[in-house]
Design a protein around this motif. Structure first.
Motif, PDB file in Angstrom:
ATOM      1  N   GLU A  78       9.648   1.260  -8.488  1.00  0.00           N
ATOM      2  CA  GLU A  78       9.257   2.377  -9.814  1.00  0.00           C
ATOM      3  C   GLU A  78       8.495   1.337 -11.009  1.00  0.00           C
TER       4      GLU A  78
ATOM      5  N   ASP B  66       0.905  -1.022  -0.260  1.00  0.00           N
ATOM      6  CA  ASP B  66      -0.169  -0.160  -0.165  1.00  0.00           C
ATOM      7  C   ASP B  66       1.013   1.121   0.018  1.00  0.00           C
ATOM      8  N   GLU B  67       2.115   1.082  -0.079  1.00  0.00           N
ATOM      9  CA  GLU B  67       2.893   2.137   0.109  1.00  0.00           C
ATOM     10  C   GLU B  67       3.630   2.722  -1.352  1.00  0.00           C
ATOM     11  N   GLY B  68       3.049   3.585  -2.102  1.00  0.00           N
ATOM     12  CA  GLY B  68       3.362   3.883  -3.396  1.00  0.00           C
ATOM     13  C   GLY B  68       2.540   3.026  -4.256  1.00  0.00           C
ATOM     14  N   PRO B  69       2.708   3.518  -5.713  1.00  0.00           N
ATOM     15  CA  PRO B  69       1.628   2.564  -6.653  1.00  0.00           C
ATOM     16  C   PRO B  69       2.001   1.276  -6.977  1.00  0.00           C
ATOM     17  N   ASN B  70       3.307   0.826  -6.822  1.00  0.00           N
ATOM     18  CA  ASN B  70       3.709  -0.551  -6.886  1.00  0.00           C
ATOM     19  C   ASN B  70       4.127  -1.184  -5.622  1.00  0.00           C
TER      20      ASN B  70
ATOM     21  N   GLY C 272      13.961   0.055  -8.891  1.00  0.00           N
ATOM     22  CA  GLY C 272      13.637   1.254  -7.838  1.00  0.00           C
ATOM     23  C   GLY C 272      14.984   1.802  -7.396  1.00  0.00           C
TER      24      GLY C 272
ATOM     25  N   PRO D  33      11.128   1.804  -2.937  1.00  0.00           N
ATOM     26  CA  PRO D  33       9.767   2.183  -3.674  1.00  0.00           C
ATOM     27  C   PRO D  33       9.970   1.608  -4.999  1.00  0.00           C
TER      28      PRO D  33
ATOM     29  N   THR E 127       6.415  -0.903  -1.917  1.00  0.00           N
ATOM     30  CA  THR E 127       7.754  -0.552  -1.235  1.00  0.00           C
ATOM     31  C   THR E 127       8.352  -1.846  -0.575  1.00  0.00           C
TER      32      THR E 127
END
Length: 209
Positions: free
Chosen positions: A167, A47-51, A112, A165, A53
């Motif tokens: 990317e 749930d941390e970042g679009p993809n 990332g 994170p 972490t």
């Protein structure tokens, strides 16, 4: 990673589940110290970042953390189930012998740039969460709180934590999708009947949609 269209998988939830299921990943960097790789257990916060972490740590004596701190791009490889596929699994071989062995497998690659932690508090959090995850299900699970505080503080000084994170993600699910239904089922049944549990694991994936 070479990704033929038949095997490319862009399902984010399946990619994240694959990452969650991988007990030991390969952390790869290219920098001033050349190409380096470390085998590390990682945590995923989806749930941390679009993809999501990734969190983990390296021994301070492992100089790869310096590449992470310098901002080098990181590639993390999450291997999955794999199995040798014999041409003998293909029923179609009886009519057309023009076939060769291959290998079925699943894998996810993540890229990332990391943040590095030296402070005791975030390091302790990473170690605690990693330990809690892998101690699950044990009759008497070990906890970081079982270790003497002074000993634990000393051990934390010997590691460096990081967060990556994600990317971008790339994944392959090579499960004989490029064969006929008859040959696909022949591979699945052949692997399911194998005495090797890794073959059985791949066969189970071939039963999924």
């Amino acid at each position: 990673m070479f990704s033929p269209s038949a095997f490319k998988d862009d399902d984010l939830q399946r990619q994240l589940q694959h990452i969650e299921n991988t007990r030991l990943a390969v952390l790869i960097t290219q920098g001033e110290q050349g190409l380096q790789a470390s085998h590390v257990p990682l945590l995923l916060n989806p749930d941390e970042g679009p993809n999501g972490t990734l969190y983990g740590h390296l021994a301070r004596g492992n100089r790869q953390w310096q590449e992470l701190e310098r901002g080098a791009e990181v590639l993390v490889v999450f291997p999955g189930a794999d199995a040798y596929v014999s041409p003998g699994f293909y029923p179609s071989k009886a009519e057309d012998p023009r076939t060769v062995p291959t290998w079925n497998y699943t894998a996810v690659h993540a890229w990332g740039t990391s943040r590095v932690y030296h402070e005791a508090e975030p390091l302790l959090d990473i170690v605690r969460r990693l330990s809690d995850r892998h101690e699950q299900g044990r009759e008497r699970p070990w906890s970081v709180d079982d270790a003497p505080a002074d000993y634990l503080q000393g051990m934390l000084k010997a590691i460096v934590g990081f967060a990556i994170p994600i990317e971008r993600l790339q994944s392959n699910r090579k499960l004989s999708q490029n064969r006929s239904t008859l040959d696909h089922d022949g591979v699945r049944d052949g692997l399911a009947a194998s005495p090797d549990p890794l073959d059985n694991q791949l066969a189970a994936l071939m039963q999924q949609p």
